[in-house]
Scaffold this motif. Sequence first.
Motif, PDB file in Angstrom:
ATOM      1  N   LEU A 299       0.817  -1.213   0.000  1.00  0.00           N
ATOM      2  CA  LEU A 299       0.000   0.000   0.000  1.00  0.00           C
ATOM      3  C   LEU A 299       0.851   1.264   0.000  1.00  0.00           C
ATOM      4  CD1 LEU A 299      -2.934  -0.901   2.404  1.00  0.00           C
ATOM      5  CD2 LEU A 299      -3.109  -0.316  -0.026  1.00  0.00           C
ATOM      6  N   LYS A 300       2.010   1.200   0.629  1.00  0.00           N
ATOM      7  CA  LYS A 300       2.897   2.362   0.682  1.00  0.00           C
ATOM      8  C   LYS A 300       3.434   2.725  -0.700  1.00  0.00           C
ATOM      9  CE  LYS A 300       4.335   1.431   5.394  1.00  0.00           C
ATOM     10  NZ  LYS A 300       5.399   0.940   6.265  1.00  0.00           N
ATOM     11  N   MET A 301       3.494   1.738  -1.603  1.00  0.00           N
ATOM     12  CA  MET A 301       4.032   1.969  -2.935  1.00  0.00           C
ATOM     13  C   MET A 301       2.953   1.997  -4.014  1.00  0.00           C
ATOM     14  SD  MET A 301       7.412  -0.467  -2.766  1.00  0.00           S
ATOM     15  CE  MET A 301       6.476  -1.927  -2.312  1.00  0.00           C
ATOM     16  N   CYS A 302       1.720   1.680  -3.663  1.00  0.00           N
ATOM     17  CA  CYS A 302       0.639   1.568  -4.645  1.00  0.00           C
ATOM     18  C   CYS A 302       0.264   2.944  -5.188  1.00  0.00           C
ATOM     19  CB  CYS A 302      -0.580   0.904  -4.010  1.00  0.00           C
ATOM     20  SG  CYS A 302      -1.911   0.612  -5.187  1.00  0.00           S
TER      21      CYS A 302
ATOM     22  N   CYS B 112      -2.239   3.372  -7.474  1.00  0.00           N
ATOM     23  CA  CYS B 112      -3.613   3.329  -7.979  1.00  0.00           C
ATOM     24  C   CYS B 112      -4.449   4.385  -7.250  1.00  0.00           C
ATOM     25  CB  CYS B 112      -4.222   1.943  -7.757  1.00  0.00           C
ATOM     26  SG  CYS B 112      -5.947   1.819  -8.267  1.00  0.00           S
ATOM     27  N   THR B 113      -5.148   5.201  -8.022  1.00  0.00           N
ATOM     28  CA  THR B 113      -5.971   6.257  -7.421  1.00  0.00           C
ATOM     29  C   THR B 113      -7.451   5.909  -7.415  1.00  0.00           C
ATOM     30  OG1 THR B 113      -6.156   7.423  -9.532  1.00  0.00           O
ATOM     31  CG2 THR B 113      -4.342   8.077  -8.063  1.00  0.00           C
ATOM     32  N   TYR B 114      -7.823   4.713  -7.884  1.00  0.00           N
ATOM     33  CA  TYR B 114      -9.230   4.321  -7.890  1.00  0.00           C
ATOM     34  C   TYR B 114      -9.668   4.094  -6.446  1.00  0.00           C
ATOM     35  CZ  TYR B 114     -13.560   2.041  -9.176  1.00  0.00           C
ATOM     36  OH  TYR B 114     -14.886   1.730  -9.307  1.00  0.00           O
ATOM     37  N   PRO B 115     -10.586   4.921  -5.937  1.00  0.00           N
ATOM     38  CA  PRO B 115     -10.926   4.894  -4.513  1.00  0.00           C
ATOM     39  C   PRO B 115     -11.662   3.639  -4.033  1.00  0.00           C
ATOM     40  CG  PRO B 115     -12.329   6.444  -5.676  1.00  0.00           C
ATOM     41  CD  PRO B 115     -11.309   5.960  -6.659  1.00  0.00           C
ATOM     42  N   TYR B 116     -12.330   2.917  -4.917  1.00  0.00           N
ATOM     43  CA  TYR B 116     -13.130   1.767  -4.504  1.00  0.00           C
ATOM     44  C   TYR B 116     -12.468   0.422  -4.800  1.00  0.00           C
ATOM     45  CZ  TYR B 116     -16.451   5.568  -4.405  1.00  0.00           C
ATOM     46  OH  TYR B 116     -17.056   6.774  -4.159  1.00  0.00           O
ATOM     47  N   CYS B 117     -11.183   0.454  -5.101  1.00  0.00           N
ATOM     48  CA  CYS B 117     -10.477  -0.777  -5.457  1.00  0.00           C
ATOM     49  C   CYS B 117     -10.321  -1.682  -4.239  1.00  0.00           C
ATOM     50  CB  CYS B 117      -9.105  -0.452  -6.041  1.00  0.00           C
ATOM     51  SG  CYS B 117      -8.202  -1.938  -6.521  1.00  0.00           S
ATOM     52  N   GLU B 118     -10.851  -2.894  -4.354  1.00  0.00           N
ATOM     53  CA  GLU B 118     -10.734  -3.882  -3.272  1.00  0.00           C
ATOM     54  C   GLU B 118      -9.403  -4.625  -3.322  1.00  0.00           C
ATOM     55  OE1 GLU B 118     -14.113  -6.364  -3.888  1.00  0.00           O
ATOM     56  OE2 GLU B 118     -15.517  -4.842  -3.169  1.00  0.00           O
ATOM     57  N   LYS B 119      -8.669  -4.446  -4.403  1.00  0.00           N
ATOM     58  CA  LYS B 119      -7.411  -5.159  -4.576  1.00  0.00           C
ATOM     59  C   LYS B 119      -6.189  -4.291  -4.288  1.00  0.00           C
ATOM     60  CE  LYS B 119      -9.819  -7.845  -7.992  1.00  0.00           C
ATOM     61  NZ  LYS B 119     -11.057  -7.419  -7.367  1.00  0.00           N
ATOM     62  N   LYS B 120      -6.420  -3.074  -3.857  1.00  0.00           N
ATOM     63  CA  LYS B 120      -5.320  -2.153  -3.563  1.00  0.00           C
ATOM     64  C   LYS B 120      -4.403  -2.770  -2.510  1.00  0.00           C
ATOM     65  CE  LYS B 120      -6.214   2.102  -3.952  1.00  0.00           C
ATOM     66  NZ  LYS B 120      -6.439   3.531  -3.976  1.00  0.00           N
ATOM     67  N   GLY B 121      -3.139  -2.872  -2.851  1.00  0.00           N
ATOM     68  CA  GLY B 121      -2.166  -3.471  -1.947  1.00  0.00           C
ATOM     69  C   GLY B 121      -2.054  -4.976  -2.086  1.00  0.00           C
ATOM     70  N   LEU B 122      -2.944  -5.570  -2.864  1.00  0.00           N
ATOM     71  CA  LEU B 122      -2.921  -7.012  -3.110  1.00  0.00           C
ATOM     72  C   LEU B 122      -2.472  -7.219  -4.560  1.00  0.00           C
ATOM     73  CD1 LEU B 122      -6.354  -7.859  -1.458  1.00  0.00           C
ATOM     74  CD2 LEU B 122      -4.076  -8.094  -0.433  1.00  0.00           C
TER      75      LEU B 122
ATOM     76  N   VAL C 185      -3.021  -7.869 -10.481  1.00  0.00           N
ATOM     77  CA  VAL C 185      -2.469  -8.288 -11.768  1.00  0.00           C
ATOM     78  C   VAL C 185      -3.379  -9.347 -12.399  1.00  0.00           C
ATOM     79  CG1 VAL C 185      -0.550  -9.491 -12.885  1.00  0.00           C
ATOM     80  CG2 VAL C 185      -0.096  -7.675 -11.236  1.00  0.00           C
ATOM     81  N   ALA C 186      -3.813 -10.324 -11.624  1.00  0.00           N
ATOM     82  CA  ALA C 186      -4.687 -11.372 -12.150  1.00  0.00           C
ATOM     83  C   ALA C 186      -6.013 -10.790 -12.642  1.00  0.00           C
ATOM     84  CB  ALA C 186      -4.936 -12.430 -11.083  1.00  0.00           C
ATOM     85  N   TYR C 187      -6.583  -9.877 -11.893  1.00  0.00           N
ATOM     86  CA  TYR C 187      -7.845  -9.230 -12.252  1.00  0.00           C
ATOM     87  C   TYR C 187      -7.732  -8.512 -13.600  1.00  0.00           C
ATOM     88  CZ  TYR C 187     -11.695  -5.861 -12.041  1.00  0.00           C
ATOM     89  OH  TYR C 187     -12.801  -5.102 -12.330  1.00  0.00           O
ATOM     90  N   HIS C 188      -6.723  -7.694 -13.748  1.00  0.00           N
ATOM     91  CA  HIS C 188      -6.563  -6.939 -14.984  1.00  0.00           C
ATOM     92  C   HIS C 188      -6.160  -7.838 -16.153  1.00  0.00           C
ATOM     93  CE1 HIS C 188      -7.475  -2.982 -13.504  1.00  0.00           C
ATOM     94  NE2 HIS C 188      -6.750  -3.236 -12.434  1.00  0.00           N
TER      95      HIS C 188
ATOM     96  N   ILE D  93      -3.979  -3.721 -18.140  1.00  0.00           N
ATOM     97  CA  ILE D  93      -2.722  -3.581 -17.415  1.00  0.00           C
ATOM     98  C   ILE D  93      -3.025  -2.818 -16.121  1.00  0.00           C
ATOM     99  CG2 ILE D  93      -0.419  -2.526 -17.492  1.00  0.00           C
ATOM    100  CD1 ILE D  93      -0.459  -2.959 -20.512  1.00  0.00           C
ATOM    101  N   PRO D  94      -2.480  -3.236 -14.990  1.00  0.00           N
ATOM    102  CA  PRO D  94      -2.730  -2.535 -13.728  1.00  0.00           C
ATOM    103  C   PRO D  94      -2.288  -1.069 -13.775  1.00  0.00           C
ATOM    104  CG  PRO D  94      -1.736  -4.669 -13.311  1.00  0.00           C
ATOM    105  CD  PRO D  94      -1.654  -4.438 -14.785  1.00  0.00           C
ATOM    106  N   GLY D  95      -2.976  -0.253 -13.033  1.00  0.00           N
ATOM    107  CA  GLY D  95      -2.723   1.188 -13.013  1.00  0.00           C
ATOM    108  C   GLY D  95      -1.309   1.571 -12.634  1.00  0.00           C
ATOM    109  N   CYS D  96      -0.643   0.779 -11.823  1.00  0.00           N
ATOM    110  CA  CYS D  96       0.703   1.128 -11.364  1.00  0.00           C
ATOM    111  C   CYS D  96       1.735   1.112 -12.488  1.00  0.00           C
ATOM    112  CB  CYS D  96       1.142   0.219 -10.224  1.00  0.00           C
ATOM    113  SG  CYS D  96       1.164  -1.528 -10.645  1.00  0.00           S
ATOM    114  N   PHE D  97       1.385   0.572 -13.650  1.00  0.00           N
ATOM    115  CA  PHE D  97       2.299   0.551 -14.791  1.00  0.00           C
ATOM    116  C   PHE D  97       2.217   1.825 -15.620  1.00  0.00           C
ATOM    117  CE2 PHE D  97       2.132  -3.809 -13.619  1.00  0.00           C
ATOM    118  CZ  PHE D  97       3.300  -4.394 -14.058  1.00  0.00           C
ATOM    119  N   PHE D  98       1.231   2.674 -15.332  1.00  0.00           N
ATOM    120  CA  PHE D  98       1.002   3.886 -16.111  1.00  0.00           C
ATOM    121  C   PHE D  98       1.614   5.120 -15.452  1.00  0.00           C
ATOM    122  CE2 PHE D  98      -2.372   1.050 -17.412  1.00  0.00           C
ATOM    123  CZ  PHE D  98      -2.561   1.320 -18.756  1.00  0.00           C
TER     124      PHE D  98
END
Length: 64
Positions: A9-12, A14-24, A29-32, A38-43
Amino acid sequence: MECRKERNLKMCTCTYPYCEKKGLCCECVAYHRERGEIPGCFFPPEVEKTYDRSIEAFIKAYKR
């Protein structure tokens, strides 16, 4: 394998506020991947905020 959610979570970036996978990261990665995305952290931050996780958006963001 144990998830390090609090550490992730300290490095995440992702700015999507309702993400249940934040920090997981493995779940994110599997979800996307299942959706052909591609997960948001790659952008870059300005593109991540659009929530467009498409491969096309990723290529466009890094095409120079």
